[in-house]
Design a protein around this motif. Structure first.
Motif, mmCIF file in Angstrom:
data_model
loop_
_atom_site.group_PDB
_atom_site.id
_atom_site.type_symbol
_atom_site.label_atom_id
_atom_site.label_comp_id
_atom_site.label_asym_id
_atom_site.label_seq_id
_atom_site.Cartn_x
_atom_site.Cartn_y
_atom_site.Cartn_z
ATOM 1 N N ASP B 61 0.794 -1.226 0.000
ATOM 2 C CA ASP B 61 0.000 0.000 0.000
ATOM 3 C C ASP B 61 0.828 1.278 0.000
ATOM 4 O O ASP B 61 0.283 2.373 -0.075
ATOM 5 N N ARG B 63 3.234 4.442 -1.102
ATOM 6 C CA ARG B 63 3.311 5.273 -2.309
ATOM 7 C C ARG B 63 4.521 6.193 -2.219
ATOM 8 O O ARG B 63 4.469 7.339 -2.646
ATOM 9 N N ARG B 70 -2.285 7.459 1.542
ATOM 10 C CA ARG B 70 -1.989 6.024 1.415
ATOM 11 C C ARG B 70 -0.576 5.762 1.867
ATOM 12 O O ARG B 70 0.365 6.347 1.335
ATOM 13 N N ASP B 113 -19.958 -4.888 4.031
ATOM 14 C CA ASP B 113 -18.588 -5.272 3.695
ATOM 15 C C ASP B 113 -18.219 -6.472 4.555
ATOM 16 O O ASP B 113 -18.094 -6.358 5.770
ATOM 17 N N ASP B 114 -18.114 -7.613 3.927
ATOM 18 C CA ASP B 114 -17.819 -8.820 4.687
ATOM 19 C C ASP B 114 -16.315 -9.056 4.690
ATOM 20 O O ASP B 114 -15.730 -9.398 3.689
ATOM 21 N N LEU B 125 -19.214 -11.411 8.901
ATOM 22 C CA LEU B 125 -20.130 -10.526 8.186
ATOM 23 C C LEU B 125 -20.203 -9.196 8.920
ATOM 24 O O LEU B 125 -20.098 -9.168 10.154
ATOM 25 N N LYS B 255 -0.282 -17.361 -9.785
ATOM 26 C CA LYS B 255 -0.652 -18.726 -9.394
ATOM 27 C C LYS B 255 -0.036 -19.061 -8.039
ATOM 28 O O LYS B 255 -0.684 -19.588 -7.149
#
Lengths: 693, 283
Positions: B61, B63, B70, B113-114, B125, B255
């Motif tokens: 996160d 910058r 951020r 928003d879960d 939840l 992957k």
């Protein structure tokens, strides 16, 4: 008889907007079924929802609890009574109704005399029914995701906090649900102090809601939002883009709609339009607006849940949007620093898919497929130009905007197209970059240009060939790579453009790059399955597609054209169509398991009807050949209809399975000829006639 | 209201409600959930109320200290209430009031928003909480921890402290946050933020990190065999952070990314299972 109104309010912590409507519709539905079972009638049923409450409002419920006497009949007297007295059957009958055999009397029922009993029946009252069933009805509500939160482990979308049941002027208390008991209170809007309110009657309930800033009626909220939006539009001379999904979502996020207008710095209107609208919509659920000249206006429109302190709420929201646009602007500026040629080279280092090589490698494959396909379609495209386009298609995959993995990632294709133009790529290529990505989802728009469509297809043929070679054809409900969606898009685009080409040839050309053994038979069936799915949108049934696919045709659009004609005939003249099918089933049946090697010998056609049939078939053969070339299936079907009486007559007069071998074989050869004529369009014998297995 | 005053008021509010004041964990974590005060205690104890500050590191996160909102390191305030009280939304809103947010003057919303931590096998939840359109908290009813379905449900409240503080101070940039009279965020943290970004994105030793990752994984297994839950869990946390560092460097293919997350999740699950087993034996 009594007329009552009923109101049930279920209070909960904020349930996701998209869950609300389907949930309450199921709830009402289940409750209605219980009412029906208990023979309770009502005049009107309404439902309301907000993020914090479900409200069912039933008006004019007929409650009938008077005692009524009804007669119930049982076993015939012959079985119920013998010389020795009542039989087990009679005793059982009386017992089942809570009576004794002394109460039994006899009545006539049809020809028989049967036992009968008089029963006093009392219908259950509303109160009793609710106490017995209400919990069950709430349990029946289904949500995409549920949770537990208290000891009884009741499952719901979010915690249930209160339950209010009102009939006219009384409260039904003590119904237990998820660790709470129904009582006489509700809550007001959270933004206005979340006041706990005692309710005495249904009228009282609606008054209290209004006073406490809760607009329970979702339709009224929506109307209010649209009305206030209209005022803002007039005042500011803008048009708000009233995205209907967003409108519904927002409407399920508030109890008291207050539409507010915010502004952002003009500088950000330089950003690609969809970047701005996505930044607004995706996270913030803001609406965007355009000016008179249809360009994006530096405004955003949002719906708050309170009318207090609006100016501070607006300025705080402006700060949030500014920081999001700032991030997008940063990406935009950084992205445009890299020239197109460099972007193309970067593609050599980015994997498109871990088993299927880099983006660059994919581009080369796509270019070859586009070349192959355009030749099949008789387009005279320059091979070099096709390669150049292919290398540009996915230049946006390496950009910050798309790589971010958040809201802007959905703009793939669009970003490529906008950046390409900014960086000096010609408008035609920019358009192809956008179009090759279409359709992005079900019912999305499709490419408008030939080249765009060629690349949209080529890209997808490569994807599908690659995935199938590595992972096989999707089976059952599982399709994590979305292979079916890719096939759907291929069919949609092909049909939309009215393109005739051999799709299996293109697929095999694409597959040749992955050097695997292809099970072309199964892949063909997989595509036919997708065509069946596509045809359903036009109400064309699966059996028509299957009948055509039996010919193993590989021209998607041609299959669709044939199926449309068959569908039209079936719809407009069903009886004739069915008899045509029945005739073909009969022919197919006769020919089943029979090898016919001989040709028709006209000298052996001794019956008049078989001679007529033979001559008509000869004539038809020539006509069909020329009609097939024109793909005039309507005319061919007309011809089939014309010959049908001759076929019927043939079967009436002539026995195919004659005892004499040479006559029999000659007639079978005639049948084979006839069948071949019909097989030019479809295997009609595979069409299912209603009521038939 | 200085940044530290926000911490004081939340600390006062929640300890008065009966929470144990826990401490930030000494290892690098991506969220307060990693602290054993949440991951282990919210799993095992029937009654557990705690609150604490957590310094969170999310290498990806960052910058380079160029974006004022951020960063790769930020501060959470974490509250665990188990079992979840029925008035927890009210308690949460009052905590905002205690910090100086006049809740009736703002548009506060609980938006679906879960939350989920794939490496911890933790999910629940709940909502993100909006304050005039700004996401200031995550509010989650845990349903699973370490892949184990919970019987008694804890609620987790996570406050984004820098965001709330900028709001309270009426400023747009975390750089300008007043930490104490006359001293701003950037004077204390900006240089470190920049250097950490250079490390995370450009200079971290990928080879070493890969080796460390494997060593940590083996260490978790070895410690689990010895029945040492807390030390084993420490090494799960190290695995997770090492993975985050490698991920920030782009050293893990898409992957492999899924595979590695799965490997860490499996370790978390084993820690959780052994921990519960030991608790039952104690009882």
């Amino acid at each position: 008889m009594n007329n009552k109104d009923l109101l049930i309010e279920l209070g909960f912590e904020e349930i996701p907007s998209s869950y609300l409507k389907p949930g309450i519709e199921t709830w009402l539905d289940v409750l209605m079924k219980i009412f029906k079972k208990n023979e309770i009638r009502y005049k009107k049923a309404d439902y309301y929802f907000t993020p914090r409450r479900y409200v069912l409002h039933l008006i004019g419920i007929e409650e009938d609890t008077e005692i009524k006497t009804v007669e119930i009949t049982g076993p015939p007297v012959s079985i119920a009574k013998t010389d020795n007295g009542w039989t087990k059957a009679a005793i059982g009958f009386a017992k089942s109704q809570g009576k004794s055999t002394e109460d039994i009397y006899f009545v006539k029922k049809g020809k028989n005399e049967v036992c009968a009993l008089k029963i006093e029946k009392k219908r259950k009252g509303l109160d009793e029914i609710l106490r017995e069933n209400l919990v069950k009805t709430v349990e029946a509500i289904r949500f995409p995701k549920t949770m537990i939160w208290e000891n009884s482990k009741f499952r719901f979308a979010r915690p249930i906090r209160w339950l209010l049941i009102l009939t006219d002027n009384s409260v039904i208390e003590g119904v237990e649900l998820a660790g709470i008991k129904s009582s006489d209170f509700t809550y007001g809007n959270r933004a206005y102090g979340n006041k706990k309110l005692t309710v005495k009657s249904i009228d009282d309930y609606f008054n209290l809601m209004e006073k406490n800033h809760v607009m329970v009626d979702q339709n009224k909220r929506k109307r209010t939002i649209l009305e206030e939006m209209g005022n803002i539009e007039k005042k500011n001379n803008i048009t708000i883009l009233k995205d209907s999904d967003l409108l519904d979502e927002v409407n399920g996020m508030i109890e008291y709609p207050v539409v507010l207008l915010g502004q952002f710095h003009n500088q950000y209107t330089e950003l690609p339009e969809k970047v701005v609208t996505t930044a607004m919509k995706q996270h913030q659920r803001y609406f965007s607006a355009v000016n008179g000249n249809n360009s994006i206006a530096p405004f955003f429109i949002f719906v708050a849940n309170t009318d207090q302190n609006s100016s501070a709420i607006i300025s705080n929201n402006e700060k949030v949007l500014k920081s999001r646009l700032e991030d997008a602007y940063f990406y935009y500026e950084e992205d445009l620093k890299i020239p197109v040629e460099e972007r193309i080279n970067i593609q050599k280092e980015i994997l498109w898919h871990h088993d299927l090589g880099t983006i660059y490698e994919k581009a080369l494959r796509v270019s070859d497929i586009a070349d192959y396909l355009s030749k099949l379609l008789n387009f005279n495209y320059d091979k070099k130009e096709l390669r150049d386009i292919a290398l540009h298609l996915k230049i946006d995959l390496s950009t910050n905007m798309i790589k971010d993995g958040k809201e802007f990632t959905k703009l793939e294709g669009y970003i490529g197209s906008v950046y390409a133009q900014k960086l000096g790529v010609n408008a035609e290529m920019a358009k192809i970059i956008m179009e090759h990505n279409l359709p992005r989802f079900a019912n999305d728009r499709l490419p408008e240009t030939d080249k765009g469509a060629v690349f949209a297809l080529a890209d997808r043929y490569d994807t599908i060939a690659g995935f199938i070679s590595k992972y096989g054809i999707p089976k059952g409900s599982k399709d994590p790579l979305g292979i079916r969606r890719v096939a759907n898009a291929i069919i949609e685009i092909t049909v939309d453009r009215n393109w005739h080409y051999d799709f299996m040839a293109v697929l095999m050309q694409a597959a040749s790059k992955f050097d695997d053994n292809y099970d072309s038979h199964n892949i063909y069936d997989f595509f036919i399955d997708r065509i069946i799915n596509f045809a359903q949108n036009e109400n064309i049934r699966y059996d028509i597609i299957n009948a055509i696919a039996a010919l193993r045709l590989t021209d998607i659009y041609d299959i669709i054209l044939r199926s449309r004609t068959l569908y039209r005939y079936r719809k407009s003249s069903e009886a004739e169509f069915n008899s045509l099918v029945t005739g073909q089933k009969r022919v197919a049946n006769i020919l089943k398991n029979i090898e016919i090697s001989c040709d028709i010998n006209p000298a052996l056609l001794i019956e008049e009807q078989e001679r007529i049939l033979y001559n008509e078939c000869l004539k038809l053969d020539g006509i069909i050949e020329s009609l097939l070339k024109k793909r005039n299936y309507t005319e061919i079907l007309n011809e089939y209809f014309k010959i049908r009486p001759t076929i019927d007559k043939f079967f009436d007069d002539v026995l195919v399975m004659d005892k004499k071998r040479e006559l029999r074989e000659n007639r079978l050869a005639l049948m084979k000829f006839l069948r071949k004529l019909f097989l030019k369009v479809a295997d009609f014998s595979q069409i299912v006639i209603e009521g038939e297995k | 209201m200085y940044f530290q005053d926000l911490i004081f008021s939340l600390e006062k509010y929640w300890t008065e409600k009966g929470c144990v004041l826990s401490q930030p964990y000494q290892s690098e974590v991506g969220a307060g959930t990693f602290n054993p005060a949440t991951f282990l205690y919210a799993l095992s104890r029937k009654n557990w109320n705690t609150c604490y500050v957590e310094t969170c590191k999310r290498p990806k996160d960052g910058r380079y200290a160029e974006n004022p909102n951020r960063m790769q390191q930020f501060t959470q305030y974490q509250v665990i209430l188990k079992p979840a009280p029925s008035n927890v939304q009210e308690l949460y809103l009052h905590s905002l009031e205690s910090a100086g947010i006049e809740i009736e003057k703002h548009d506060i919303r609980f938006v679906e928003d879960d939350w989920e931590s794939p490496t911890l096998g933790a999910s629940g939840l709940g909502w993100e909480v909006w304050l005039d359109g700004m996401e200031i908290s995550q509010f989650t009813y845990f349903q699973q921890l370490g892949g184990i379905e919970l019987n008694v449900i804890p609620v987790e409240l996570t406050y984004g402290l820098e965001r709330i503080a900028t709001f309270l101070q009426g400023i747009d940039s975390i750089f300008d946050l007043q930490m104490q009279e006359g001293i701003k965020w950037d004077e204390i943290y900006k240089e470190a933020e920049y250097e950490m970004c250079v490390f995370n994105f450009d200079q971290s030793n990928t080879q070493m990190l890969f080796k460390q990752f494997e060593n940590y994984v083996n260490e978790v297994r070895r410690l689990l065999e010895k029945g040492l839950v807390f030390p084993a869990y420490d090494y799960v946390i190290k695995c997770s952070h090492t993975f985050n560092l490698l991920d920030a460097r782009g050293a893990i293919s898409p992957k492999e990314r899924g595979n590695t997350i799965l490997r860490i999740r499996n370790l978390s699950k084993e820690v959780a299972r052994l921990y519960l087993e030991k608790q039952v034996n104690h009882e």
